[in-house]
Design a protein around this motif. Structure first.
Motif, mmCIF file in Angstrom:
data_model
loop_
_atom_site.group_PDB
_atom_site.id
_atom_site.type_symbol
_atom_site.label_atom_id
_atom_site.label_comp_id
_atom_site.label_asym_id
_atom_site.label_seq_id
_atom_site.Cartn_x
_atom_site.Cartn_y
_atom_site.Cartn_z
ATOM 1 N N ASN A 198 3.454 -35.590 16.514
ATOM 2 C CA ASN A 198 3.300 -36.386 15.299
ATOM 3 C C ASN A 198 3.949 -35.805 14.056
ATOM 4 O O ASN A 198 4.098 -36.490 13.069
ATOM 5 N N HIS A 199 4.298 -34.515 14.101
ATOM 6 C CA HIS A 199 4.777 -33.911 12.862
ATOM 7 C C HIS A 199 6.143 -33.271 13.045
ATOM 8 O O HIS A 199 6.444 -32.724 14.100
ATOM 9 N N ALA A 200 6.927 -33.320 11.987
ATOM 10 C CA ALA A 200 8.220 -32.647 11.979
ATOM 11 C C ALA A 200 8.012 -31.186 11.580
ATOM 12 O O ALA A 200 6.980 -30.821 11.025
ATOM 13 N N THR A 201 8.976 -30.335 11.896
ATOM 14 C CA THR A 201 8.953 -28.945 11.429
ATOM 15 C C THR A 201 9.340 -28.936 9.954
ATOM 16 O O THR A 201 9.810 -29.946 9.435
ATOM 17 N N PRO A 202 9.163 -27.780 9.278
ATOM 18 C CA PRO A 202 9.577 -27.729 7.870
ATOM 19 C C PRO A 202 11.060 -28.053 7.697
ATOM 20 O O PRO A 202 11.472 -28.543 6.662
ATOM 21 N N GLU A 203 11.868 -27.797 8.723
ATOM 22 C CA GLU A 203 13.295 -28.113 8.630
ATOM 23 C C GLU A 203 13.542 -29.610 8.856
ATOM 24 O O GLU A 203 14.683 -30.058 8.827
ATOM 25 N N GLY A 204 12.474 -30.337 9.133
ATOM 26 C CA GLY A 204 12.634 -31.779 9.277
ATOM 27 C C GLY A 204 12.939 -32.223 10.702
ATOM 28 O O GLY A 204 13.186 -33.393 10.941
ATOM 29 N N ALA A 205 12.899 -31.259 11.654
ATOM 30 C CA ALA A 205 13.211 -31.642 13.032
ATOM 31 C C ALA A 205 11.953 -32.151 13.720
ATOM 32 O O ALA A 205 10.859 -31.662 13.491
ATOM 33 N N LYS A 206 12.110 -33.142 14.545
ATOM 34 C CA LYS A 206 11.003 -33.612 15.348
ATOM 35 C C LYS A 206 11.525 -33.766 16.768
ATOM 36 O O LYS A 206 12.645 -34.218 16.972
ATOM 37 N N MET A 207 10.719 -33.382 17.720
ATOM 38 C CA MET A 207 11.204 -33.414 19.092
ATOM 39 C C MET A 207 11.256 -34.825 19.627
ATOM 40 O O MET A 207 10.353 -35.622 19.390
ATOM 41 N N GLY A 208 12.304 -35.109 20.384
ATOM 42 C CA GLY A 208 12.353 -36.360 21.125
ATOM 43 C C GLY A 208 11.354 -36.316 22.267
ATOM 44 O O GLY A 208 10.847 -35.252 22.626
ATOM 45 N N ASP A 209 11.050 -37.486 22.821
ATOM 46 C CA ASP A 209 9.998 -37.555 23.842
ATOM 47 C C ASP A 209 10.313 -36.711 25.071
ATOM 48 O O ASP A 209 9.440 -36.056 25.612
ATOM 49 N N TYR A 210 11.566 -36.726 25.521
ATOM 50 C CA TYR A 210 11.895 -35.972 26.738
ATOM 51 C C TYR A 210 11.754 -34.472 26.501
ATOM 52 O O TYR A 210 11.241 -33.746 27.349
ATOM 53 N N ASP A 211 12.235 -34.016 25.340
ATOM 54 C CA ASP A 211 12.086 -32.597 25.032
ATOM 55 C C ASP A 211 10.611 -32.231 24.873
ATOM 56 O O ASP A 211 10.185 -31.138 25.224
ATOM 57 N N LEU A 212 9.852 -33.151 24.330
ATOM 58 C CA LEU A 212 8.426 -32.906 24.136
ATOM 59 C C LEU A 212 7.719 -32.742 25.483
ATOM 60 O O LEU A 212 6.911 -31.823 25.678
ATOM 61 N N VAL A 213 8.053 -33.603 26.432
ATOM 62 C CA VAL A 213 7.477 -33.483 27.770
ATOM 63 C C VAL A 213 7.878 -32.147 28.391
ATOM 64 O O VAL A 213 7.037 -31.394 28.885
ATOM 65 N N ALA A 214 9.185 -31.844 28.341
ATOM 66 C CA ALA A 214 9.671 -30.606 28.964
ATOM 67 C C ALA A 214 9.026 -29.386 28.318
ATOM 68 O O ALA A 214 8.585 -28.451 28.999
ATOM 69 N N THR A 215 8.931 -29.402 26.982
ATOM 70 C CA THR A 215 8.389 -28.250 26.276
ATOM 71 C C THR A 215 6.907 -28.068 26.589
ATOM 72 O O THR A 215 6.441 -26.937 26.785
ATOM 73 N N SER A 216 6.169 -29.161 26.654
ATOM 74 C CA SER A 216 4.745 -28.986 26.942
ATOM 75 C C SER A 216 4.542 -28.506 28.376
ATOM 76 O O SER A 216 3.642 -27.709 28.644
ATOM 77 N N ILE A 217 5.400 -28.955 29.297
ATOM 78 C CA ILE A 217 5.311 -28.441 30.669
ATOM 79 C C ILE A 217 5.578 -26.941 30.676
ATOM 80 O O ILE A 217 4.851 -26.158 31.299
ATOM 81 N N LEU A 218 6.614 -26.525 29.961
ATOM 82 C CA LEU A 218 6.944 -25.096 29.902
ATOM 83 C C LEU A 218 5.754 -24.275 29.406
ATOM 84 O O LEU A 218 5.389 -23.251 29.983
ATOM 85 N N MET A 219 5.149 -24.744 28.308
ATOM 86 C CA MET A 219 4.041 -23.985 27.722
ATOM 87 C C MET A 219 2.862 -23.894 28.699
ATOM 88 O O MET A 219 2.243 -22.840 28.845
ATOM 89 N N LEU A 220 2.577 -25.009 29.353
ATOM 90 C CA LEU A 220 1.435 -25.018 30.270
ATOM 91 C C LEU A 220 1.691 -24.131 31.488
ATOM 92 O O LEU A 220 0.817 -23.381 31.917
ATOM 93 N N VAL A 221 2.904 -24.204 32.023
ATOM 94 C CA VAL A 221 3.217 -23.356 33.179
ATOM 95 C C VAL A 221 3.166 -21.887 32.761
ATOM 96 O O VAL A 221 2.581 -21.044 33.446
ATOM 97 N N ALA A 222 3.776 -21.585 31.610
ATOM 98 C CA ALA A 222 3.772 -20.194 31.150
ATOM 99 C C ALA A 222 2.340 -19.715 30.953
ATOM 100 O O ALA A 222 1.998 -18.573 31.281
#
Lengths: 423, 417
Positions: free
Chosen positions: B230-254
């Motif tokens: 729901n939120h952008a970073t201070p630099e104004g970037a917000k993750m696209g849905d595919y990157d969001l899925v991939a990133t959350s998978i990475l975090m959970l696996v790690a």
């Protein structure tokens, strides 16, 4: 090394002096050791002065370097050397005393180049930034919330002060006679990239402009008048016109010294105007001019923190009688924190005939610029991407072919070769 | 000529309990070409200096994964249209440990922004509570399995709560995470069967995450996934849905596959050094030192793979372009040039230049979390286990050579205080 009654004197009390003294002790020199400083302070660290101290994060007097009291030295602080008599082997002090020496390290460094008009330079609100007391005074002025800060000179100190003013929320104008900030050291191509980043943070940059005179009201700066007739209202001005080497005290000593430094031979000993080496005297740090083995023996005097530390260790070992064996030739490196931007470099850009952005993107504010000369890498500069610098430093040290071939992370498909823009 | 079979010995399960003598042989040649069953070989960096240099060499890429290639289904529509599209999306949106700047940097920055100090600190107190509950549940027991009873459930609960994954869904992740973690094992890259399983698993967990993200958009909560969605970073970037899925998978696996090994390796090492266990029991403030030394001595991630983008001259050899590279972090941690008497477990070492969390731009995002989870677990184990004894030494190990740790760690006790 056996106990000695020989006396060592170190002229200067900055980083190079301290590292030189430590190196002499570490190499076993056990005789009396005197350190002479023009300022009333023990050796302190200068890089934080234009950053943390100006930002108010630490007080100016928190910069004293560690290790001073374990050194077994006699400190003559606030008592500058004013002459050198090599015949009598004595250093002349401002208070009229003589300090005899058997071994002497010259580490008097540099001072800020003053504003050419001494009256204007003394106005309230006009500052230079070199020493600890300068930084404390300028910090007080910035903390008082000036309406506008004028920075005269767009070199590294000028850029650090200007970008820091923006971080403090102060309006700031930087006036630089060259085509871009940092053009003298980095060339106008890279200078323009970095200048654009600072402009994006609100630094008003006036290039190709020169301040003609400073106007005061009752002894206090009120505005600057530029050569083109324009004016800048400012109640603080920082004179950032570079540094002058402290060699005047060597006048009449017979040593080969001028405002560009005191000359050293390949071993690190100084030589006299006849080219004869004086084996009792060495020099180190900003004031030492020497032939750099990585740059075809070009004579340079480097104003870098890491250089002052490393060359002083070399000189200290030399004076202690345990010469390091090979000539001093560390790869020159420096860093500069400009606001939130971290600029680091390895090598010397002087003489570059080409520059290439090998990683990142200047428009994104993160990049590596690699400088070439006659088809070899001579220097590399990182802007907010210091992690890539060591690999580039290796290329510079090895004189690797320029432009580099092959792919790398975040590297454009085709590396564009740019004119570096040195005048 | 260095022995080219040493990497094979590292992978050999027979050496899982103690790979360190093989690492020592590898260090005799700082960078060596090792047989890997292909003609090209794999280049292994085994000394601290060469690993540290390659970690920050711009000619070294983390993009080690071959292009996605889901198994064909026999359905022409799926195989000709859906499969290539899905494969292409998967390649474009890999998890960021397998990506290079600038894309990597933007994704990592977005995660770091959500991995806020406040959020991590809140999990610190929570970890102590979780450890206490897990040990309370075993009160009266005369034997525990440190893996099943503590080292696995603790980090898994922490990462689920931090991320905002419902705890009741966690059992699904157990199998998914174990499967996806094989992507870090070098041989899995060339094994088509493992790769097919991984892409199926990725699709399954990806479907779950996509649904969860939808839910986080509708009902945002104070968790990392809501923040990223729901939120952008201070630099104004917000993750696209595919990157969001991939990133959350990475975090959970790690979160599932690393800290478990730190805690288990930690207890195992302390039980092998009873004097250190006793010192920790008497002085829990030693925990940070103990954990840094564990990260050096028995790091959960033993090595990482990389690929060269250009030829690299290093330590007297030339690694060719497009070569597979193994950075043997756990071997660099036993390099006598940096760590005197390197095979001795000594929490009183000064200077923590270990490579246990990697280095440079891919340095472990979860390091602070791992440190205090291990601190919570090990101080509690030291304080509460009465007369702990190893039942099996060495314990049985999980298959992984890169993500290395015991499968179970059975400990006999006189009770739990």
């Amino acid at each position: 090394m056996a106990r000695t009654s020989e006396r060592a004197v170190i002229v200067g009390a900055g980083l190079a002096a301290l590292r030189g003294a430590e190196a002499m002790r570490a190499a076993g020199f056990s005789g009396p050791l005197a350190v002479i400083g023009a300022e009333p302070h023990y050796p302190y660290d200068r890089p934080p002065l234009s950053k943390h101290v100006l930002a108010g994060a630490i007080p100016a007097d928190a910069t004293t370097l560690p290790g001073i009291h374990g050194l077994d030295a006699d400190w003559h602080l606030g008592n500058p050397a004013i002459g050198l008599d090599r015949g009598r082997r004595a250093v002349l002090l401002a208070d009229g005393r003589d300090l005899p020496y058997d071994r002497l390290l010259i580490a008097t460094g540099t001072r800020a180049r003053p504003w050419p008009n001494p009256h204007e330079g003394r106005l309230a609100g006009v500052f230079t930034l070199r020493g600890r007391d300068d930084a404390a005074a300028l910090r007080r002025a910035l903390a008082a919330g000036p309406r506008r800060v004028l920075v005269i000179g767009g070199g590294f100190i000028g850029c650090e002060v200007a970008s820091l003013c923006r971080k403090l929320g102060l309006p700031v104008t930087l006036v630089e006679p060259g085509p871009t900030p940092l053009a003298r050291v980095l060339g106008s191509t890279v200078g323009a990239f970095i200048g654009a980043i600072h402009a994006g943070h609100g630094v008003e940059i006036r290039c190709g402009a020169e301040v003609e005179w400073l106007e005061d009201a009752e002894g206090r700066l009120v505005r600057a008048h530029l050569v083109d007739g324009s004016r800048i209202d400012a109640d603080v001005a920082v004179i950032a016109l570079g540094a002058v080497r402290n060699t005047e005290w060597l006048d009449g000593s017979g040593l080969s010294a001028d405002p560009g430094g005191v000359d050293c031979d390949a071993s690190g000993h100084v030589h006299d105007t006849d080219g004869q080496t004086d084996p009792r005297i060495a020099a180190a740090g900003d004031v030492a001019r020497f032939s750099h083995p990585l740059y075809e023996g070009r004579r340079v005097a480097l104003e870098h923190w890491s250089h002052a530390a490393a060359q002083a260790v070399h000189a200290g070992r030399l004076l202690a009688g345990t010469p390091p064996g090979e000539p001093y030739g560390a790869l020159p490196t420096f860093w500069s924190t400009q606001g939130d931007l971290v600029v680091k470099s390895a090598g010397l850009t002087e003489g570059a005939d080409a520059v290439a952005i090998t990683q990142g993107d200047p428009a994104a504010g993160r990049f590596i610029a690699l400088y070439g000369r006659a088809g070899r890498c001579i220097a590399a500069l990182s802007v907010d991407s210091a992690r890539w610098l060591p690999a580039h430093a290796e290329m510079v040290a090895a004189g690797a072919p320029f432009p580099p071939h092959g792919a790398a992370a975040d590297r454009p498909k085709a590396i564009k070769i740019l004119e570096p823009g040195f005048s | 000529m260095p022995d080219a079979s040493l990497l094979g010995q590292v992978k050999d399960f027979a050496n899982r309990a103690n790979p360190y003598p093989v690492y020592a042989k590898l260090r005799e040649t700082p960078v060596s070409r090792q047989d890997d069953g292909t003609g090209d070989g794999t280049w292994v960096a085994a000394t601290h200096d060469t690993i540290a240099r390659l970690l920050q060499d711009p000619r070294v890429s983390s993009d080690t994964q071959p292009p996605a290639d889901r198994p064909r289904t026999g359905n022409p529509l799926t195989d000709l249209i859906v499969k290539p599209l899905k494969d292409w999306m998967m390649d474009r949106h890999r998890v960021f440990i397998f990506r290079d700047p600038p894309d990597h940097d933007a994704l990592r920055a977005a995660v770091m922004h959500q991995f806020s100090r406040e959020r991590v600190q809140a999990m610190r107190a929570r970890s102590d509570r979780l450890v206490a509950d897990l040990l309370d549940a075993k009160s009266g027991a005369r034997e525990i399995d440190a893996v099943d009873d503590l080292a696995y459930p603790l980090p898994v609960t922490v990462i689920c709560e931090l991320f905002g994954v419902p705890r009741e869904d966690e059992p699904k992740f157990h199998g998914w995470a174990t499967q996806l973690a094989t992507a870090l094992e070098p041989d899995s890259l060339s094994d088509t069967e493992i790769r097919a399983k991984n892409s199926r698993t990725f699709d399954a967990i990806g479907g779950y995450m996509a649904d969860l993200i939808k839910d986080k958009r509708k009902h945002p909560r104070d968790d990392m996934l809501s923040g990223l969605a729901n939120h952008a970073t201070p630099e104004g970037a917000k993750m696209g849905d595919y990157d969001l899925v991939a990133t959350s998978i990475l975090m959970l696996v790690a979160g599932h596959e690393t800290t478990v090994n730190l805690i288990t390796n930690g207890l195992l090492t302390l039980l092998r050094h009873p004097d250190e266990l006793e010192r920790l029991r008497q002085d829990p403030l030693r925990a940070p030192r103990v954990i840094e030394e564990l990260m050096r001595y028995e790091p959960p991630v033993q090595f990482r793979t990389r690929r060269t983008l250009s030829a690299i001259d290093i330590a007297g050899v030339t690694i060719p372009k497009a070569a597979d590279l193994v950075l043997l972090l756990a071997s660099g941690n036993r390099d006598a040039a940096v760590f005197p008497d390197p095979d001795r477990f000594d929490p009183d070492r000064t200077g923590t230049r270990h490579l246990g969390f990697g280095g440079s731009l891919h340095y472990c995002v979860g390091a602070p979390l791992a440190r205090f989870e291990a601190e919570a677990a090990l101080t509690a184990l030291a304080a509460r286990l009465k007369a702990p004894r190893l039942i099996e030494d060495p314990p049985p190990y999980r298959p992984g050579a890169a993500l290395r740790g015991p499968e179970h760690l059975r400990v006999a006790i006189d009770g739990i205080a």
